[in-house]
Each structure stands twice: as C-alpha cells, then as structure tokens.
Design an enzyme around this catalytic site. Structure first.
Site, PDB file in Angstrom:
ATOM      1  N   TYR A 190      -1.480 -14.923  -1.631  1.00 16.66           N
ATOM      2  CA  TYR A 190      -0.973 -13.671  -0.532  1.00 16.66           C
ATOM      3  C   TYR A 190      -1.042 -12.793  -1.324  1.00 16.66           C
ATOM      4  CZ  TYR A 190       1.935 -10.557   1.837  1.00 16.66           C
ATOM      5  OH  TYR A 190       2.752  -9.646   1.829  1.00 16.66           O
TER       6      TYR A 190
ATOM      7  N   GLN B  25      -3.758  -7.801   5.233  1.00 16.50           N
ATOM      8  CA  GLN B  25      -3.357  -9.850   5.540  1.00 16.50           C
ATOM      9  C   GLN B  25      -2.282  -9.468   6.035  1.00 16.50           C
ATOM     10  OE1 GLN B  25      -4.738 -10.702   3.045  1.00 16.50           O
ATOM     11  NE2 GLN B  25      -3.878 -12.834   2.634  1.00 16.50           N
ATOM     12  N   GLU B  26      -1.138  -9.270   6.749  1.00 11.22           N
ATOM     13  CA  GLU B  26      -0.458  -9.309   7.025  1.00 11.22           C
ATOM     14  C   GLU B  26      -0.717  -9.727   8.794  1.00 11.22           C
ATOM     15  OE1 GLU B  26       2.598 -10.135   6.661  1.00 11.22           O
ATOM     16  OE2 GLU B  26       3.253  -9.510   5.231  1.00 11.22           O
ATOM     17  N   SER B  27      -1.016  -8.212   9.358  1.00 12.47           N
ATOM     18  CA  SER B  27      -1.423  -8.278  10.958  1.00 12.47           C
ATOM     19  C   SER B  27      -3.019  -8.338  11.260  1.00 12.47           C
ATOM     20  CB  SER B  27      -0.762  -7.535  11.313  1.00 12.47           C
ATOM     21  OG  SER B  27      -0.847  -5.707  11.454  1.00 12.47           O
TER      22      SER B  27
ATOM     23  N   LEU C 295      -1.456  -3.732   2.215  1.00 13.19           N
ATOM     24  CA  LEU C 295      -1.002  -5.354   3.490  1.00 13.19           C
ATOM     25  C   LEU C 295      -1.121  -5.749   4.326  1.00 13.19           C
ATOM     26  CD1 LEU C 295       2.488  -5.115   2.137  1.00 13.19           C
ATOM     27  CD2 LEU C 295       2.703  -5.613   4.341  1.00 13.19           C
TER      28      LEU C 295
END
Length: 770
Positions: A740, A632-634, A629
């Site tokens: 996502y 993918q997020e940052s 996660l």
C-alpha cells in the site's frame, strides 16, 4: 449489476423442467441412439461464420445508431440510476421519459426498463418493456429480441420465446448473443416438449464457441436425457461437472447425476478433483461437504478415505472450526495424507503460538516426508511465523530450507528473498549479498527480485564501496520498472552518486521494459459495434459494453480505451480504471511516452480535482498525494464500503469521520455523508494531515498509519534503527501495508510524470490548467 443471462438463469424453472423431462423421457426412449449426433464441425462452423458487410452498409448502420445515441443522451443518467438502484423512483423516472419521447429515445428507455425488470425477476413486465423497445426502435433489435425471449421463457411463455429465437442467428449474424442463443432456444424447446427440435438447435452450433459454454453442455445433457439417451446424458453431465466445476450449471449437472443414481460414474480421482476445485476456489464449506460425502462412498481404499478425511479437516481449518484433538484423530499414515495431517497440526500449533510443538512437527516432516509439498507449505508458514515474532535467524533458517529443498515451489522466490532481506536486517551483508545475487539469477521474473536488485545495489554502495556496481543495479531498475517504488529510491541514490559510470553487468541485461501492446487513441468512425456500445450505456446495459466493443474484429488496438471512455462519460471513473488495469497490467513497467496519453489519463484519473486541490491546500497537502491515496483506497468509487466498514473515496471509518467532522465544525454528521465525494475529501484530507503531523511529516510513516493504524507504526519504528526510510518501508511486516505504501508513492510520482509529459506536449486539460 449483471443481467440474468447466465446459463443458470436460462434454467430458472429447474424443478418444472426436471419433472417434465422425467415424464417425457420414457415416451421418447425408443429414439435412435444417433439422434443426438451433430453435423460435421466444418459445416456447422461455416454456417455460423459472420458475414462481411460492405463499407457503405457498415457506415450507414453506424450513422443510424449514432442518431439513436444522440436522441437518447438525456436518458443516460436515469437509466444508469435504474440499473444500479432499481428503486420505485428510478423506475418512475425512466417510465416517464419513455412515455414522453418517441422513436429511438423511447426505445432505449423501454430497453432500460425491460432490463431492470429482468434483473428484478419481474418477467411479465420485462416482456412488455422489450416489446415496446422493439416496436419503437430499430438499432438494438437483437438485444430486445434475445432479452425478451429470456424473459418470456422465465415467465413460462415459451411459445413467444421460440418465436423470437427461431432464426435469431440468421437475422442477427453479428450479435453478441449468438453464442448464447442455442442453449436458450434448446431449453425453450425442451419446455415445449420438443427435444428433437432442441437437439437440432444444439447440433447446428456444434464445433462453434457456443459448444464450449457450460450452459450449452448442460442443455445438451438435458436433451439427451429427454431423448432417452441416458448414458450420453450422464457423460455430458459428468463432463460439465468436471470441466466447469465452479459454475451454477455444474451444480445442476451434479443434481441430475444424483437423481439418475449416476454419481458412481465418477471415479475417485474425479470426485477428488471436484472437491479440490471447490477448495482452491475458496468455497471451503462446499469442499468440506464434498469430502465428507466422499468418505461415505462404499468400496473406497483406506488411502482414499484418509485423503478425504484430511482434506475435509483442511477445509475446517480454513473455516476456523478445527480443534487440535480433531486433527490428531486423523490417521497417521506414511503418505501425502500423513504429510498434510502434520501440516494441519503445525498450523494449529502456530495459531496458539506453540513454538516447541511447531518445531517438533516440522522436524518430523523433514524426516518422514522430505520431498512433500506439505513440507514446503509448512516451511513457508513457519518462516512467516518467526518473521512476525522478529526471530529473524529462525525465520531465515526455514526460508532457506524451503528455497533449497523446493526451488520450483510457488513460494520459493518469496522465501529466498525473505531469507536475503532478513539477513540484511541482521547486518549479515555477505550472506545477504550472496542470496540477492542468487535471487537475481534464479528468479529474474519474480516480483521480489526488484527489491533484491535495489538492496544488492545498496550493499555495493554502502558496504562494498563499489559505486559503479551500485549504479548498474539502480539503472537496471529504472530501465525495467520505471514507476516502481524502488525506481524512485534508485533515482535518489543515483543523485547522490553524481556522475559515477555504471559497471559492466551482463547479468542485468535481462531486465528490460515489458513490450506494450499496440495501442491507438483514435477510433474508427464507422464501427457499428462501438456505436452500439455507446448506445447501450444510454440504456444502462453496462455489462454488454465490453462484449459489444470486442465484437468488432478490428478493436484490439482501441477496445480498452473505448470501453473506459464510455464509463468515464457517465462519471463511473472506477469502472473505467478497472477496465484499463485489466487491459494494461504491465503499465507500471512502461515509460510515459510508450503509451498514449489518453490511456494514462484513465489509469491515473483526476475526478473531483478542484475539490482535491482546495482541501489539500487547506491542510497543506500535495494534491497528487491525495489523488494517489484515493486511487489506492477506492479507485475513485465514492459509494464503496469495505469489509472493514470504511466508507467512500478515502475509505474513512465512521468513527474517524465523526471525529474529523467535529474538528472541522460539521454539525449533525451522519455516516452516509462519507459517500459524498466533497465531504469525504474534506474529512479525509484532515485525517491525512493529522497522520502526517503525528509522524513528523514523513509520508511513509503517515501512509502506513493510515492503512494499519498509528500504534503499529510506532511499534515498527521501535524495531529500528533503519538506515533510511527505504529500510523502514521494506521492513513493514504486513505485506498489504507494505504494498500500500509503495503503491501510493508510485502513484504520486506517476501522476506528476503524466502531467509533466502532457505539458511538454502542449496537451490540454492537464491538472495545471484545471
């Protein structure tokens, strides 16, 4: 941060330069019309060819640079902080280091200071820093000289700049600045009232890579104007404007053409292409202004004027400033301008959810403009409109119409796939099968075709009762796209089918893994460019790391890894990850064994792994899921703040952070704490746990809620029933959220596969041993 080395920066005193050129041009107006001619390309190219160093010379130079690297290692965190923040405290820290060290260590510190001052446009101080760097060290002399010349030019000290630039390429024949040097020196000489000298400098670089740069072309036009060759200058400015329209140099060239009253030299088609470049580059305000200006040009044909008006309206639509009345007032013509006008009106009807008007307009377009690209755009947008409204039959009609009428259109593959998928969702399996088979045949390289392969397999398995055919499809996906979401789903389906043999399927043989470039995980010990790149990191000159590595003629098999490992060495994991993604865009189609493990470790990094493990354990989470996660997020950038105001590694909104902080007993919580990795992971894992609990522990639901909000997921669940979680994921109407969810699930499996592979090879440093 990017240093001021752009062509625009080299012309920082534009106003002064323009006045100077206008003053000296009449005096030089009698210059020969051939004064700007250059030497033959073959000769100039040969003159600038890189010399071949002996192995002993190369090794000795590399050894000296390595010594400088070791001497300045402790500078790196301070220099990196200075390059990124440039606060008084950061300046003070590097200054103190410079003053308390000697030799190469001090030289690197002064280079860091000069570079930071240059970024801050404190040119006199930058000059002083670069001079000290040059006096105290010998390992990055081209950087000290070139950047010092740039600072001197910007400070108005052009005689000093010319002293540094004269003979630069001869002194430093393998410098990464060699391609930029001619344009900087030409501008320096222009500022010194020596346009003939500037002409000679540019001529010496004709036929080389320097001449392809927008800054070179701008300097060439400036020189030609200064020499009284106004027609040649106009041609140069025009060429630059049209070939590099989105650069700041093009803006300067446009200003020069305007000043010279020469914009009329641009044809209507050229002006239109320029405005279209702004539009396609997403610069809608500039494009709109350009189209409005074009409408005022005298002598335009009615068709051209209408075209500019419609294009300007399209910009206003993008900017959400266009009313229906304004669009209706556009000329209703029977050409592409009229077709685009109707497309704009259709978008406005869609935005106000006026289905009747939207349908009427599309019907009119199909009658009046059956082959127009604007009809294709309108059909795709209409399909999307009804898909989001859950009117699947109407959406399929529009998607099918697009795919049938415009099979080569950019959106044809996506439209064809959506028609098949929405047919499947309606239970029209025979129609869906036909469309999936067509997708596989007609669009084998389209992203959507992976989905078509999987869902055709599902129909073979569950509707046609042909398990062997299903196995063939699932195996093709696993073979060609081993890390995709649908490869994971295919493995699950294959497990349920047991030992069923695959059917013969020649049409699936085209789906093979992408051949990966040759990669090595070792570096030459005698590469001066690699050694310099590492030294540049110590001085905080990050933007030059990749070009310096690429300057090594033998770096193609290891440059990406070298660059990424340098970034990783000072904990800029996100920069390392981005560098590797650029170098290996097809890694998701590669088997783990086909790429060296060192590359995978950067593509799927595990920084703050202990914290991730500890906080995952507290919240009963899989640490691989948390790492996936974060990736993918940052991309593991703890300082990032998104356009939606989400902070840090796990991209938490301040409101979410505050709520989670209260739940875990954190007092006096402040939003800035979300940029602390430990705090962000602590609160983010708590939030992820809550999402999982809210949706019965189903990861796909929880991840969709994490991205799009839990109320939307509840709404999407209600649109079922779904014959498996795979149907739910593919049915997510937001492309960004669907991608996502699939990406995180892919990341999670890839992390496991990398660590399993490393353990099988006995590689140290796997997550199991950390």
């Amino acid at each position: 941060m990017k240093a001021i080395t752009s062509p625009a920066a080299l012309l920082g005193r534009k106003a002064v330069a323009l006045c100077l050129l206008l003053t000296i041009a009449p005096v030089l107006g009698q210059a020969s019309s051939t004064a700007g001619s250059s030497a033959p390309t073959r000769k100039t190219t040969a003159a600038r060819r890189k010399p071949v160093q002996s192995r002993a010379t190369r090794a000795a130079r590399t050894a000296r640079i390595k010594q400088a690297f070791v001497a300045s290692t402790e500078l790196r965190p301070m220099a990196q902080q200075l390059a990124n923040l440039r606060t008084p405290e950061a300046y003070a820290g590097v200054t103190a280091y410079a003053q308390h060290h000697t030799g190469d260590a001090a030289a690197a510190a002064y280079l860091a200071l000069g570079h930071a001052y240059l970024l801050d446009k404190r040119f006199v101080e930058a000059e002083a820093g670069f001079r000290k760097a040059r006096q105290l060290g010998d390992e990055l002399p081209d950087f000290a000289d070139f950047l010092n010349a740039e600072a001197s030019h910007e400070a108005g000290n052009d005689s000093a700049a010319e002293a540094l630039l004269h003979g630069f390429t001869a002194r430093y024949p393998d410098s990464i600045f060699d391609t930029q040097e001619p344009e900087l020196e030409a501008n320096v000489l222009l500022a010194m009232n020596d346009p003939k000298g500037a002409r000679d400098v540019l001529a010496s670089a004709a036929g080389t890579n320097s001449a392809n740069r927008s800054g070179y072309q701008l300097a060439e036009g400036q020189v030609q104007y200064a020499l009284g060759q106004q027609d040649a200058a106009i041609r140069s400015f025009k060429q630059l404007l049209l070939s590099h329209p989105l650069t700041s140099d093009a803006e300067t060239a446009r200003a020069r053409l305007t000043q010279l009253g020469a914009e009329t030299a641009l044809t209507g088609a050229e002006l239109r292409s320029l405005a279209d470049a702004y539009y396609n580059g997403g610069r809608y305000s500039e494009a709109a202004e350009q189209y409005r200006a074009l409408m005022r040009v005298p002598g335009l044909s009615a068709q051209d004027r209408n075209g500019f008006a419609v294009a300007e309206a399209a910009c206003e639509l993008k900017l959400k400033r266009l009313s229906t009345a304004q669009a209706q007032a556009l000329a209703d013509t029977d050409d592409e301008n009229g077709a685009r006008r109707l497309d704009i009106l259709m978008e406005l009807a869609r935005s106000r959810d006026d289905s009747a008007e939207q349908q009427r307009i599309v019907n009119e377009m199909e009658t009046r403009f059956p082959r127009s690209r604007w009809l294709a755009e309108a059909l795709f947008s209409s399909g999307n409109m009804y898909m989001l409204k859950r009117d699947y039959p109407t959406a399929v009609q529009y998607y099918n119409d697009l795919a049938t009428r415009f099979p080569a259109h950019t959106n044809a593959a996506a439209a064809h796939w959506r028609a098949g998928w929405l047919s499947y969702r309606q239970g029209l399996y025979a129609t869906a099968s036909k469309l999936f088979d067509e997708q596989i045949q007609l669009y084998p390289t389209a992203t959507e075709t992976v989905s078509a392969l999987y869902w055709r397999g599902r129909i073979y398995e569950t509707q046609d009762h042909l398990p062997s055919a299903a196995v063939a499809n699932y195996r093709a996906i696993i073979r060609a796209y081993p890390h995709y979401f649908y490869a994971q789903m295919s493995r699950v389906r294959l497990a349920g089918l047991g030992a069923t043999p695959p059917a013969q399927a020649p049409q699936l043989e085209r789906f093979q893994p992408v051949v990966q470039p040759k990669l090595v995980d070792t570096f030459p010990t005698d590469s001066p460019h690699l050694a310099e790149a590492r030294l540049l990191a110590n001085a905080g000159l990050n933007e030059y790391i990749a070009p310096e590595i690429a300057a090594d003629p033998d770096s193609s098999t290891w440059s990406a890894l070298a660059e990424a490992q340098i970034f990783s060495s000072y904990d800029e994991t996100f920069r390392a990850l981005r560098a590797m993604k650029r170098a290996l865009p097809s890694a998701s189609t590669a088997s783990i064994g086909s790429i060296p493990l060192a590359y995978w470790r950067i593509l799927f990094p595990e920084p703050w792994w202990q914290t991730i493990q500890e906080e995952s354990a507290k919240n009963n989470l899989d640490p691989y899921l948390v790492a996936s996660l974060i990736r993918q997020e940052s991309e593991f950038n703890p300082s990032v703040v998104s356009y939606a105001n989400a902070y840090g590694l796990m991209q938490l909104l301040p409101s979410v952070g505050k709520a989670m902080a209260k739940e875990v007993g954190m007092t006096h919580f402040q939003t800035f704490q979300l940029q602390d990795p430990a705090t962000n992971i602590k609160l983010g894992t708590r939030y992820l746990r809550e999402m999982l609990d809210r949706f019965g522990g189903v990861q796909e639901y929880a991840l969709a809620a994490y991205n799009a909000g839990d109320s939307r997921v509840v709404d999407w669940q209600a649109q079922g029933p779904y014959q498996g979680i795979d149907e739910f994921v593919e049915s997510i109407p937001f492309t960004q959220t669907r991608d996502y969810v699939q990406a995180i699930l892919r990341n999670e499996e890839t992390y496991r596969a990398i660590d399993a592979y490393a353990r099988s090879k006995g590689a140290p440093g796997t997550s199991a041993t950390r």
